[in-house]
Design a protein around this motif. Structure first.
Motif: not given
Length: 280
Positions: A182-188, A55-61, A143-148
């Motif tokens: 701000g949106i948490p991402v890995a790359s763009m 759900a968090e990834m969908l919201r970010s997308r 949001p902060v996710d320590e595992e990700r």
């Protein structure tokens, strides 16, 4: 007759306790029941975590697509692509988790937020930054996710200010308000379509090209855990080629344009001569 001082025995049946075997069997049954309950609880917990992550990834997308697509649809530049205020500048860079490109452009859409000035064109800057580079208020909202572990896709909007006081924002107007998201991402990774080469290129500068690209191609990956990365690698998935969010936007002002925009006022010729004089 019962003799004096002789104890009278109770005729009630003798009470018997649990044997060691019965106790061990009871403990075994209890352990099995606890194991079944714990397994079910763990399964439900993992399902909730996975559902929350999805759900968090969908919201970010949705947020990234809605924000970027709406802004890019209104990209604007002067016809000769000479004014630096309308510059579309796309630069390629690498970050900790992959491509970390930056895009800056002017759009005809109005500013957002409570302090927005009505009817004023805005400048949008999209960049991938480290969490330590953002403001405290912005970082607290992401949001902060320590595992990700992740970077931040920082989208900034500010009023467009022209050098001439006759156009754009008056000089006495307060333009200090900047809208940030701000949106948490890995790359763009961002690509630009060149109508002359008929291919996608990694960088674009409308001032040097004297035109806008025909389209923009966004490839955005969202945070993953190390286990999820290894799983994707084992399945043969290239995260750079198969991004989590991938979409293309056509630019009406640059579509099917193979040469610079028509310059009826010869502004481009004057600008080229000035640049040539500077070089010599």
């Amino acid at each position: 007759m019962t003799p004096i001082g002789r104890q009278i025995h109770n005729n009630s049946p003798r009470q018997r306790g649990f044997t060691l075997l019965e106790v061990l069997i009871a403990i075994l049954v209890l352990a099995v029941l606890v194991g079944i309950v714990f397994t079910g609880f763990t399964s439900v917990t993992n399902s909730m975590v996975m559902a929350q992550s999805a759900a968090e990834m969908l919201r970010s997308r949705q947020t990234a697509w809605r924000t970027l697509s709406s802004s890019v649809q209104g990209v604007y530049a002067d016809s000769a692509c000479l004014q630096p205020e309308y510059q579309l500048l796309g630069t390629s860079a690498d970050g900790a988790f992959g491509p970390a490109d930056t895009l800056r452009f002017a759009t005809s859409l109005p500013m957002r937020g409570a302090n927005a000035l009505p009817g004023i064109t805005k400048v949008v800057t999209c960049s991938v930054v480290d969490r330590s580079e953002g403001g405290e208020d912005l970082m607290n909202s992401v949001p902060v996710d320590e595992e990700r572990p992740s970077a931040i896709l920082l989208i900034q909007e500010e009023p467009l200010i022209l050098e001439s006081d006759d156009f754009g924002v008056p000089s006495d107007t307060d333009t200090s308000s900047v809208y940030e998201q701000g949106i948490p991402v890995a790359s763009m990774d961002i690509l630009y379509f060149d109508g002359t080469l008929n291919e996608w290129v990694e960088e674009w500068d409308s001032l040097s090209q004297r035109r806008l690209p025909g389209g923009i191609w966004f490839k955005i990956n969202f945070p993953r855990s190390e286990e999820e990365r290894q799983q994707a690698f084992a399945e043969g998935i290239d995260l750079q080629e198969s991004a989590d969010l991938e979409f293309m936007m056509s630019l009406p002002l640059g579509r099917e344009v193979e040469f610079p925009f028509p310059d009826f006022n010869n502004l481009r010729l004057d600008a080229d001569e000035e640049e040539l004089e500077k070089e010599t």
